[in-house]
Design a protein around this motif. Structure first.
Motif, PDB file in Angstrom:
ATOM      1  N   UNK A  14       0.961  -1.474  -0.176  1.00 53.49           N
ATOM      2  CA  UNK A  14      -0.250   0.093  -0.200  1.00 53.49           C
ATOM      3  C   UNK A  14       0.779   1.317  -0.002  1.00 53.49           C
ATOM      4  N   UNK A  16       0.314   4.133   0.809  1.00 51.31           N
ATOM      5  CA  UNK A  16      -0.236   5.284   1.803  1.00 51.31           C
ATOM      6  C   UNK A  16       0.919   4.891   2.916  1.00 51.31           C
ATOM      7  N   UNK A  90      -1.167  -5.569  10.504  1.00 49.80           N
ATOM      8  CA  UNK A  90      -2.266  -4.705  10.846  1.00 49.80           C
ATOM      9  C   UNK A  90      -2.808  -6.249  12.023  1.00 49.80           C
ATOM     10  N   UNK A  91      -2.426  -6.906  11.628  1.00 46.51           N
ATOM     11  CA  UNK A  91      -3.041  -7.934  12.799  1.00 46.51           C
ATOM     12  C   UNK A  91      -1.963  -8.499  13.877  1.00 46.51           C
ATOM     13  N   UNK A 112      -3.293   0.582  13.798  1.00 50.31           N
ATOM     14  CA  UNK A 112      -2.652   1.595  14.126  1.00 50.31           C
ATOM     15  C   UNK A 112      -1.264   2.456  15.040  1.00 50.31           C
TER      16      UNK A 112
ATOM     17  N   UNK B 135      -7.756   4.321  14.521  1.00 45.90           N
ATOM     18  CA  UNK B 135      -6.859   4.083  13.727  1.00 45.90           C
ATOM     19  C   UNK B 135      -6.475   5.686  13.124  1.00 45.90           C
ATOM     20  N   UNK B 139      -3.739   6.873  13.788  1.00 41.97           N
ATOM     21  CA  UNK B 139      -2.309   7.303  12.415  1.00 41.97           C
ATOM     22  C   UNK B 139      -3.126   8.419  11.584  1.00 41.97           C
ATOM     23  N   UNK B 207      -5.941   5.515  -2.802  1.00 40.06           N
ATOM     24  CA  UNK B 207      -5.262   4.014  -1.975  1.00 40.06           C
ATOM     25  C   UNK B 207      -4.888   3.891  -0.273  1.00 40.06           C
ATOM     26  N   UNK B 208      -5.531   5.573  -0.022  1.00 40.57           N
ATOM     27  CA  UNK B 208      -5.987   5.311   1.146  1.00 40.57           C
ATOM     28  C   UNK B 208      -6.890   4.988   2.473  1.00 40.57           C
ATOM     29  N   UNK B 210      -8.294   2.177   1.024  1.00 36.29           N
ATOM     30  CA  UNK B 210      -7.720   1.294   1.425  1.00 36.29           C
ATOM     31  C   UNK B 210      -7.821   0.672   2.435  1.00 36.29           C
ATOM     32  N   UNK B 211      -6.317   1.390   2.654  1.00 36.88           N
ATOM     33  CA  UNK B 211      -5.585   1.040   4.156  1.00 36.88           C
ATOM     34  C   UNK B 211      -5.931   1.764   5.494  1.00 36.88           C
ATOM     35  N   UNK B 214      -7.778  -1.181   5.998  1.00 37.13           N
ATOM     36  CA  UNK B 214      -6.950  -2.707   5.718  1.00 37.13           C
ATOM     37  C   UNK B 214      -6.898  -2.713   7.308  1.00 37.13           C
ATOM     38  N   UNK B 215      -6.247  -0.935   7.996  1.00 34.40           N
ATOM     39  CA  UNK B 215      -6.050  -0.920   9.168  1.00 34.40           C
ATOM     40  C   UNK B 215      -6.940  -1.609  10.493  1.00 34.40           C
ATOM     41  N   UNK B 218      -8.126  -5.120  10.848  1.00 34.66           N
ATOM     42  CA  UNK B 218      -7.015  -5.793  11.077  1.00 34.66           C
ATOM     43  C   UNK B 218      -6.947  -6.176  12.618  1.00 34.66           C
ATOM     44  N   UNK B 236      -8.272  -8.138   1.743  1.00 34.01           N
ATOM     45  CA  UNK B 236      -7.470  -7.187   0.563  1.00 34.01           C
ATOM     46  C   UNK B 236      -8.750  -5.856   0.055  1.00 34.01           C
ATOM     47  N   UNK B 237      -8.561  -4.948   0.854  1.00 34.65           N
ATOM     48  CA  UNK B 237      -9.173  -4.063   0.352  1.00 34.65           C
ATOM     49  C   UNK B 237      -9.482  -3.508  -0.767  1.00 34.65           C
TER      50      UNK B 237
END
Lengths: 131, 274
Positions: A14, A16, A90-91, A112, B135, B139, B207-208, B210-211, B214-215, B218, B236-237
Motif C-alpha cells: 500500500x 499510503x 494490521x494483525x 495503527x 485508527x 494514524x 490508496x489511503x 483502502x489502507x 485495512x488497518x 485488522x 485485501x481491501x
C-alpha cells in the motif's frame, strides 16, 4: 548500529503505508530510504543494493511474497541473517506473533501506530542488536 | 484469587483453566460449578490454552459437571487443548467428556445456538467502531466520534465520494465492511495524515482509503478472532470512487450503518453479514 546513513528499506504493497513509514523514519533522521511494494521486490533490492540495506521495515500481508516469507528468506541467507528486521502488521493475533518470533523477527509494530510507537520499536531493535 | 476465572458472554460462560489442573484444585472447581450452573449461559466453554497438565483425578469432577449441565439441557465444551493433552484425552477415551472445539463459534453451533444475520452484524459493530476511532486518531490525527448505529433504509445522508470495501470471509459467515467518505472528509483526513494541503483526490490519495480500512479490519479481526472465537481470514481491501457512489447490497441481509462525526467531517461504515 543505526545512523543517519543507515539504508532503510520500507516494504508495503500500500502506497499510503510506505509513505507513512518513510515519512516517519525520515523525521527520525534517516536520510537513505528505499521502498519496495512486495517481498519479492524487496528481496531483489536487498541482494542488489549498492549501499547495503541496514534495516528492513516490512508489512506482513502482501501479494506475491509476504513479509513473513521475506523475513524467512533474509534469515536463511548467511549474508543477511543479522539484518535488523521490523514487521509492521494490521494483525496481532497470538498465532501470528509466535510465528514471526520463531522466524527471527527483531520486533513488530501493530497498525495503527503513532510516530512515537514506531520510534520505540526501532530503539528496541537497536538495543537488541547492539546488546 | 480464583484459579478458574470466568467470563459470561451472553449464552456462553468461558472458564479459563489453570496451567496445572491438579488434585489440589478439584474442590475449588467443584464449588465453582454451582455458581456457573446458575448463570444464564447455555454453553460452558473451558479454555485450556494455558494448561500444560491435567491430573487424571481432575477429570472426575468434569464428568459430574457435564452430567449436571446435561440435566439442565446445557453443554460443556473445551478449547485450546495442546496436542499432548488432546492425545492423552483421546487415549483415555475422554473425548466425549471434554468435547474439544476449535472456537467459541463452533461451540455455539454445536449447542444449536446459531446466530441470525442481524445478531452477527451487531456483534461486529463494537470492534469495528473502536478500531475506526483508534485508527483515525493514531494514524491520521483525526478525532472521530461514533453516533448511534442504525439499520440502513434508503440512501446515505450525504454523497459518498470514496469508499473502501473489504470482504468478510469465515467458516461461519460471509459479509462486507464498507468505509464511506464524502470526498471533502476524505481529503481532510489525508491532509491531516501527511500534513499536506491537497485539493483533489488523486490515485495516490485513493490508496489511503483502502489502507485505512485495512488497518481498521485488522484491529477488529483480532478482537473478533482472539476474544470472540471467530475465524475471519485476511482480506485485501478494494477502493471505489465516483462523484456520487451508491452502495447497494445484492442480498436480503440487513445492513448496519455506524455514523461518525470527525474533525475532518462526517463519514460512515456499513456492515453486512449473510
Amino acid at each position: 548500529m543505526f545512523s543517519a546513513d543507515t539504508h532503510v528499506l520500507v516494504v508495503d504493497d500500500m502506497m499510503t503505508m510506505r509513505k507513512i513509514v518513510s515519512k516517519t523514519v525520515g523525521e527520525m533522521g534517516f536520510s537513505q530510504i528505499s521502498q519496495a511494494e512486495d517481498g519479492r521486490a524487496a528481496w531483489s533490492l536487498i541482494q542488489e543494493a549498492e549501499v547495503p540495506v541496514g534495516l528492513v521495515i516490512s508489512d506482513w500481508n502482501m501479494p506475491n511474497m509476504s513479509g513473513l516469507d521475506l523475513l524467512k528468506a533474509v534469515r536463511s541467507h548467511v549474508k543477511y541473517q543479522n539484518l535488523p528486521f521490523l514487521l509492521v502488521t494490521a494483525e496481532a493475533e497470538k498465532g501470528q506473533v509466535a510465528e514471526a518470533l520463531k522466524a527471527g523477527v527483531d520486533s513488530y509494530v501493530v497498525k495503527p501506530f503513532s510516530k512515537d510507537g514506531l520510534r520505540e520499536k526501532l530503539e528496541a531493535v537497536y538495543k537488541k542488536r547492539c546488546g | 484469587m480464583s484459579h478458574f476465572p470466568n467470563q459470561v458472554n451472553g449464552d456462553v460462560n468461558i472458564i479459563f483453566m489453570p496451567d496445572n489442573f491438579s488434585t489440589g484444585l478439584v474442590d475449588e472447581f467443584k464449588s465453582l460449578n454451582k455458581s456457573w450452573l446458575l448463570t444464564p449461559a447455555i454453553v460452558q466453554l473451558m479454555d485450556f490454552s494455558k494448561t500444560i497438565r491435567i491430573t487424571p483425578s481432575a477429570t472426575h469432577p468434569l464428568i459430574l459437571f457435564k452430567n449436571a449441565l446435561k440435566a439442565d439441557q446445557k453443554y460443556l465444551f473445551s478449547m485450546g487443548l495442546n496436542s499432548d493433552l488432546l492425545k492423552s484425552i483421546k487415549a483415555e477415551g475422554l473425548d466425549n467428556v471434554f468435547l474439544p472445539v476449535g472456537s467459541l463459534t463452533e461451540a455455539r453451533e454445536k449447542a444449536g445456538l446459531r446466530k441470525d444475520k442481524k445478531k452477527m452484524s451487531v456483534e461486529l459493530i463494537n470492534p469495528v467502531l473502536g478500531a475506526a476511532v483508534k485508527t483515525l486518531g493514531l494514524q491520521a490525527n483525526v478525532e472521530a466520534k461514533a453516533g448511534q448505529p442504525y439499520l440502513k433504509a434508503g440512501q446515505s445522508a450525504y454523497d459518498v465520494g470514496i469508499a473502501g470495501v473489504i470482504s468478510l470471509m469465515s467458516e461461519q459467515f460471509h459479509g462486507s465492511i464498507v468505509l464511506c467518505f464524502p470526498g471533502s472528509t476524505f481529503l481532510g483526513i489525508y491532509n491531516s495524515m501527511f500534513d499536506e494541503d491537497n485539493k483533489v483526490i488523486t490515485r495516490e490519495i485513493e490508496d489511503a482509503a483502502g489502507e485505512l480500512l485495512n488497518i481498521i479490519y485488522g484491529q477488529a479481526k483480532v478482537e473478533l478472532n482472539d476474544k470472540m472465537g471467530h475465524q475471519l481470514k485476511m482480506a485485501i481491501p478494494k477502493v471505489l470512487t465516483a462523484e456520487r457512489l451508491q452502495i447497494r447490497s445484492n442480498g436480503s441481509s440487513p445492513i448496519f450503518v455506524i455514523p461518525f462525526e470527525s474533525s475532518a467531517g462526517p463519514f460512515h461504515i456499513e456492515i453486512e453479514t449473510n
